[in-house]
Design an enzyme around this catalytic site. Structure first.
Site, PDB file in Angstrom:
ATOM      1  N   CYS A   1      28.450  13.265 -84.711  1.00 43.81           N
ATOM      2  CA  CYS A   1      27.980  11.889 -84.779  1.00 43.81           C
ATOM      3  C   CYS A   1      28.091  11.371 -86.223  1.00 43.81           C
ATOM      4  O   CYS A   1      29.183  11.327 -86.762  1.00 43.81           O
ATOM      5  CB  CYS A   1      26.570  11.762 -84.206  1.00 43.81           C
ATOM      6  SG  CYS A   1      26.111  10.039 -83.835  1.00 43.81           S
TER       7      CYS A   1
ATOM      8  N   HIS B   1      27.871  13.585 -78.911  1.00 42.97           N
ATOM      9  CA  HIS B   1      26.928  14.687 -79.085  1.00 42.97           C
ATOM     10  C   HIS B   1      27.236  15.796 -78.084  1.00 42.97           C
ATOM     11  O   HIS B   1      26.816  15.719 -76.926  1.00 42.97           O
ATOM     12  CB  HIS B   1      25.492  14.203 -78.867  1.00 42.97           C
ATOM     13  CG  HIS B   1      24.967  13.329 -79.943  1.00 42.97           C
ATOM     14  ND1 HIS B   1      24.313  13.815 -81.051  1.00 42.97           N
ATOM     15  CD2 HIS B   1      25.010  11.977 -80.103  1.00 42.97           C
ATOM     16  CE1 HIS B   1      23.954  12.811 -81.841  1.00 42.97           C
ATOM     17  NE2 HIS B   1      24.377  11.683 -81.285  1.00 42.97           N
TER      18      HIS B   1
ATOM     19  N   GLU C   1      25.880  18.633 -77.934  1.00 43.46           N
ATOM     20  CA  GLU C   1      24.617  19.283 -77.569  1.00 43.46           C
ATOM     21  C   GLU C   1      23.863  18.515 -76.495  1.00 43.46           C
ATOM     22  O   GLU C   1      22.908  19.032 -75.913  1.00 43.46           O
ATOM     23  CB  GLU C   1      23.743  19.469 -78.820  1.00 43.46           C
ATOM     24  CG  GLU C   1      23.002  18.245 -79.312  1.00 43.46           C
ATOM     25  CD  GLU C   1      23.843  17.283 -80.134  1.00 43.46           C
ATOM     26  OE1 GLU C   1      23.252  16.372 -80.749  1.00 43.46           O
ATOM     27  OE2 GLU C   1      25.080  17.425 -80.159  1.00 43.46           O
TER      28      GLU C   1
END
Length: 218
Positions: free
Chosen positions: A89, A199, A201
């Site tokens: 990001c 992202h 994650e």
């Protein structure tokens, strides 16, 4: 005395400089088998097999935090030695030459030439799931279907890829694109330096596979 076999888990440091979802990144990396530590300690960050640089918020604030934590030195010295770094990001955005937010220009780490600027779209921020267009031969997206979706949250992006490789002996960077109102850079693979605007994650199974692909290169 029973001997324990050496662990094959890769040591990854998540750089803690005050601007990133470090706990989410830690959990995601641990889930795919990495030995993860959250720290801003210079030596630990330098000596880890992989360094992940997260980032949330404004470009200028992230750059201030990075410099206060000596993150600019850590990233630069790791890359000079060919040691893997991954940005996520705003952690990707600061790798470029500069960012412009609300008319204010801030110098980035300048690992890649280019400018981070506002997204031009009907709806901003770009928040939610989107597909990407990965280049042929991508290692980052290996094993992932073309219609896989990844989670984005951002109002700024890089719209033009400016790095030119004039040396035929160097591999050209692999640049992945996405579209929200207009095309923008969604990910880059460039030697030891990889990065994603989205992202991983927070991107479910697709993000887990992507992080696995990175860890396997360490």
């Amino acid at each position: 005395m029973e001997l324990t076999a050496p662990s094959s888990r890769k040591k990854v440091v998540v750089l803690d400089y005050g601007f990133g979802n470090v706990r989410s990144a830690e959990r995601a990396l641990a889930h795919v088998g990495a030995d993860v530590e959250i720290t801003r300690d210079f030596d630990r960050a330098m000596n880890a097999e992989g360094l992940l640089v997260p980032g949330v918020g404004a470009f200028a604030a992230c750059m201030r935090g990075l410099k206060e934590a000596r993150g600019d030195w850590i990233v630069g010295r790791r890359l000079a030695g060919g040691r893997p770094v991954m940005g996520i990001c705003v952690g990707m955005q600061v790798l470029f030459g500069r960012g412009i937010e609300h008319g204010v220009e801030t110098e980035g780490l300048d690992e890649w030439p280019g400018t981070v600027g506002p997204l031009k779209a009907d709806i901003v921020p770009h928040m939610g799931w989107n597909t990407v267009e990965a280049p042929e031969g991508s290692h980052l997206f290996a094993g992932l279907p073309a219609d896989a979706r990844y989670y984005f949250v951002h109002s700024y992006a890089v719209h033009d890829w400016e790095l030119e490789i004039g040396n035929p002996h160097l591999a050209a960077p692999k640049v992945t694109w996405a579209t929200h109102g207009e095309p923008f850079v969604a990910a880059v693979e460039n030697g030891p330096l990889w990065a994603t605007q989205f992202h991983p994650e927070k991107s479910g199974d697709a993000g887990a596979q992507l992080l696995t692909n990175w860890i396997e290169t360490l």
